[in-house]
Design a protein around this motif. Structure first.
Motif, short mmCIF file in Angstrom:
data_model
loop_
_atom_site.label_atom_id
_atom_site.label_comp_id
_atom_site.label_asym_id
_atom_site.label_seq_id
_atom_site.Cartn_x
_atom_site.Cartn_y
_atom_site.Cartn_z
N ALA A 38 -7.26 -2.95 -3.32
CA ALA A 38 -8.06 -1.86 -2.74
C ALA A 38 -7.57 -0.56 -3.33
CB ALA A 38 -7.94 -1.87 -1.22
N VAL A 39 -8.24 -0.07 -4.36
CA VAL A 39 -7.83 1.14 -5.06
C VAL A 39 -8.42 2.36 -4.35
CG1 VAL A 39 -7.82 2.36 -7.25
CG2 VAL A 39 -7.78 -0.14 -7.22
N PRO A 40 -7.60 3.33 -3.97
CA PRO A 40 -8.16 4.54 -3.34
C PRO A 40 -8.89 5.39 -4.37
CG PRO A 40 -5.78 4.76 -3.65
CD PRO A 40 -6.13 3.35 -4.01
N ASP A 56 -2.65 0.88 -20.12
CA ASP A 56 -3.62 1.91 -20.49
C ASP A 56 -5.04 1.42 -20.22
OD1 ASP A 56 -1.77 3.78 -21.30
OD2 ASP A 56 -1.73 3.05 -23.36
N THR A 57 -5.30 0.16 -20.47
CA THR A 57 -6.64 -0.39 -20.26
C THR A 57 -7.05 -0.27 -18.80
OG1 THR A 57 -6.28 -1.96 -22.06
CG2 THR A 57 -8.09 -2.42 -20.55
N LEU A 58 -6.13 -0.56 -17.90
CA LEU A 58 -6.42 -0.44 -16.47
C LEU A 58 -6.70 1.01 -16.10
CD1 LEU A 58 -6.44 -1.35 -13.48
CD2 LEU A 58 -3.94 -1.10 -13.51
N GLU A 83 2.64 15.65 -7.22
CA GLU A 83 3.48 15.55 -8.41
C GLU A 83 4.56 14.48 -8.23
OE1 GLU A 83 3.09 20.19 -9.97
OE2 GLU A 83 4.80 19.58 -8.74
N ARG A 84 5.13 14.40 -7.03
CA ARG A 84 6.15 13.36 -6.79
C ARG A 84 5.55 11.96 -6.89
NH1 ARG A 84 8.21 17.35 -3.46
NH2 ARG A 84 6.80 16.84 -1.75
N VAL A 85 4.36 11.79 -6.34
CA VAL A 85 3.70 10.48 -6.44
C VAL A 85 3.41 10.15 -7.90
CG1 VAL A 85 1.54 9.27 -5.96
CG2 VAL A 85 2.71 10.47 -4.12
N TYR A 86 2.92 11.14 -8.64
CA TYR A 86 2.59 10.89 -10.04
C TYR A 86 3.83 10.49 -10.85
CZ TYR A 86 1.10 11.81 -14.84
OH TYR A 86 0.83 11.69 -16.18
N LEU A 87 4.92 11.21 -10.66
CA LEU A 87 6.15 10.87 -11.39
C LEU A 87 6.66 9.50 -10.97
CD1 LEU A 87 8.02 14.31 -11.37
CD2 LEU A 87 6.76 13.25 -13.26
N ALA A 88 6.53 9.17 -9.69
CA ALA A 88 6.97 7.86 -9.21
C ALA A 88 6.12 6.75 -9.83
CB ALA A 88 6.89 7.80 -7.69
N ILE A 89 4.81 6.99 -9.96
CA ILE A 89 3.94 5.99 -10.59
C ILE A 89 4.32 5.81 -12.06
CG2 ILE A 89 1.57 5.50 -11.30
CD1 ILE A 89 0.60 6.86 -8.77
N CYS A 125 -4.46 4.56 -9.74
CA CYS A 125 -4.63 5.96 -9.28
C CYS A 125 -4.26 6.96 -10.35
CB CYS A 125 -3.77 6.22 -8.05
SG CYS A 125 -4.23 5.29 -6.58
N THR A 126 -3.64 6.52 -11.43
CA THR A 126 -3.07 7.43 -12.42
C THR A 126 -4.10 8.40 -12.97
OG1 THR A 126 -1.44 5.77 -13.05
CG2 THR A 126 -1.83 7.56 -14.59
N GLY A 127 -5.27 7.89 -13.41
CA GLY A 127 -6.25 8.75 -14.06
C GLY A 127 -6.76 9.85 -13.16
#
Length: 578
Positions: free
Chosen positions: A48-50, A84-86, A167-173, A326-328
């Motif tokens: 389940a992608v947010p 990257d594909t995902l 930003e913290r979530v992004y760096l953690a991902i 969620c990265t993109g």
């Protein structure tokens, strides 16, 4: 003295690589540490992608292959770069814009590279340029999706702490992905590598679950994902294991020190393993290995731990996919904030524009062209004093006066505004358009079939084929590819027909006589005229005011480039003397 043994202290017992299990091991199964039987795969109903870019979440399709890939990466498979594909598969809402009509002439790749940069605490982070370009090329057809993105950016600006959460979530991902892609050549210790993934996953989920408190935008979906994962039984097992990994055993030792402070000797007084239900005790691990030996499976204590780590991770593979996916979207928002930071650092302002439907007045103030950042030039902002949205605006003025840059700026404002991001203007109110047609003068192509006139006529034909009522059309130096008499006739024809579609049109021209005549006669009610403003020394100020230019300042340009009768005469005389 008491020593706590963690990953490094116990690495000797975990250093051996896991040997391949016999065929059928997953079916018969070495002993399991949990209720879930070994080899059983968790149900794959699909992660389940947010959705952080749309009001109503869009489906990602079947992500089971991505879940299997995550498991393969965790087990030690070489997956460097494959995620990257995902990330690039980010689903976007349908768009009525056709990138072929504007993308190349707006230099979107260069715009992403120079302006839409993810920067965290002054450090530039490489983002997915492909995702950012896709987002820019496809403004959502539904206004609510653009408004959803604007609400996210407005909240991030109004609440700096929430930007810190993102930003913290992004760096953690990013760290989670790096841990999954870590090759065995870089980290040959399989246990240490797997534990690193679990630690990165824990930090990632906790950053999501603990952040975005009180979020009123779709950022709350990140918090929901983190709390949903944290509430699962599988999560408690992961936390327990990670905690144990950092505190496997407590050892009481007695040290003998010399007069110089060096250790001359030591003795072990007692060893006490941490009390936990997740790892079997020494006797339990011995029994499990004996049972495995009798059943035909021969592996040591490190293999037991590897198996344990895999069973802890397996039920969370879908969650890892959802997190990575969620990265993109996160990069899109951080890149937009990076653009805002960059502009403000140069003394420029950006804004989230007001977008009106149907008819309405246009207002653009402090407009600038971010493509000039590529040349390390700080643009001079200007206003667009044409409030009527369906006006056919004719722009005149000298070369190097800023006409083409103005046209690019207007196109970028329309595009970025409808995408839902910041626009390069201090204040903007624009009218939503079904598509964008941009045609700037470019150098001739050696492979082109038609001559300059034919190419110009094809450009006009494409304009009428692709334009819809209410569209934005921006044309640079219309009919410049033919002689003035024919060009003026074609220009007048285009001006007479375009208003029937009630488009939003900006067109530049060097036909000053024709522009002056059109201003006097007003054959079309919607005509409006802007000219490059000149200072008392006849130098462009890069501002635009109502009216038609009276000169292209060709003599000024010729003098600046040394193309005058006197200058050329001196060259001829020098040649003859030589």
């Amino acid at each position: 003295m008491r020593l706590v043994l963690g990953r490094r202290s116990t690495s000797e017992s975990l250093r051996r690589r896991r040997r391949a299990l016999p065929a059928g091991a997953d079916a018969g199964g070495p002993p399991s540490f949990y209720v879930q039987p070994v080899g059983a795969k968790p149900a794959l109903s699909g992660p389940a992608v947010p959705d952080l870019l749309h009001a109503e979440p869009r489906a990602w399709g079947d992500l089971r292959g991505s879940s299997e890939l995550v498991r393969f990466a965790f087990e030690g498979g070489d997956c460097e770069g494959v995620f990257d594909t995902l990330i690039e598969a980010l689903p976007l809402a349908p768009s009525t814009f056709d990138p072929a009509t504007f993308a190349t002439q707006l230099y979107l790749d260069e715009l992403v590279r120079s302006s839409l940069r993810v920067t965290i605490e002054g450090t530039h982070v490489d983002a997915s340029a492909k995702v950012l370009r896709r987002v820019l090329e496809t403004p959502p057809a539904r206004a609510i999706d653009g408004a959803t993105r604007q609400r996210v950016l407005a909240e991030l600006v109004a609440k700096p702490a929430m930007r810190g959460d993102l930003e913290r979530v992004y760096l953690a991902i990013r760290r989670l992905r790096e841990a999954l892609e870590l090759s065995t050549g870089t980290e040959p210790n399989l246990v240490r590598r797997k534990v690193g993934v679990l630690v990165a996953l824990r930090r990632c989920v906790e950053a999501m679950a603990d952040g975005f408190e009180g979020a009123e935008s779709v950022l709350s979906r990140l918090r929901d994902l983190g709390q949903r994962v944290r509430g699962r039984e599988a999560w408690s097992r992961l936390v327990q294991l990670v905690d144990v990994e950092g505190n496997l055993a407590t050892v009481d030792v007695r040290l003998r020190l010399g007069s110089d402070g060096t250790i001359r000797g030591f003795g072990v007084l007692a060893i006490r393993e941490s009390e936990t239900s997740i790892l079997p005790g020494p006797f339990g691990r011995f029994v499990q290995r004996m049972i495995s030996f009798l059943r035909g499976y021969r592996y040591g204590e490190s293999e037991v731990v590897v198996r344990l780590l895999e069973e802890v991770f397996a039920p969370l593979a879908d969650d890892v996919v959802a997190i990575l996916a969620c990265t993109g979207a996160i990069e899109t928002y951080l890149a937009a904030l990076g653009f805002r930071d960059l502009a403000r650092g140069k003394g420029l302002e950006v804004c989230l524009p007001e977008i009106v439907e149907g008819a309405g007045e246009r207002a653009i103030e402090g407009l600038f062209n971010p493509l000039l950042f590529l040349q390390d030039v700080t643009p001079i902002p200007c206003d667009v004093p044409v409030p009527r949205h369906d006006a056919l605006v004719v722009i005149t003025g000298p070369n190097s006066g800023g006409k083409t840059r103005l046209l690019q700026s207007l196109a970028l404002t329309q595009l970025l505004g409808q995408v839902g991001l910041f626009v390069p203007a201090a204040h903007a109110r624009i009218v939503r358009a079904p598509n964008l047609f941009l045609s700037l003068v470019t150098d001739g192509d050696a492979a082109q079939i038609e001559g300059r006139l034919g190419t110009e006529l094809m450009r006009i034909r494409q304009l009428f084929e692709q334009l819809q009522p209410g569209s934005v059309a921006i044309l640079d130096e219309l009919c410049s590819g033919t002689n003035p008499n024919e060009g003026e006739d074609i220009f007048a024809m285009v001006v007479s027909l375009l208003p029937r579609l009630r488009p939003q049109v900006f067109v530049s021209t060097h036909f000053l006589g024709l522009a002056a005549r059109l201003e006097r006669e007003r054959p079309v009610e919607s005509l409006a005229f802007l000219q490059v403003e000149l200072d008392p020394e006849e130098k462009p100020t890069y501002q635009f005011v109502p009216g038609v230019a009276t000169t292209s300042l060709a003599h000024k340009v010729a003098a600046r480039l040394g193309v005058t009768e006197a200058a050329l005469g001196e060259l001829v005389a020098a040649k003859l003397r030589g």
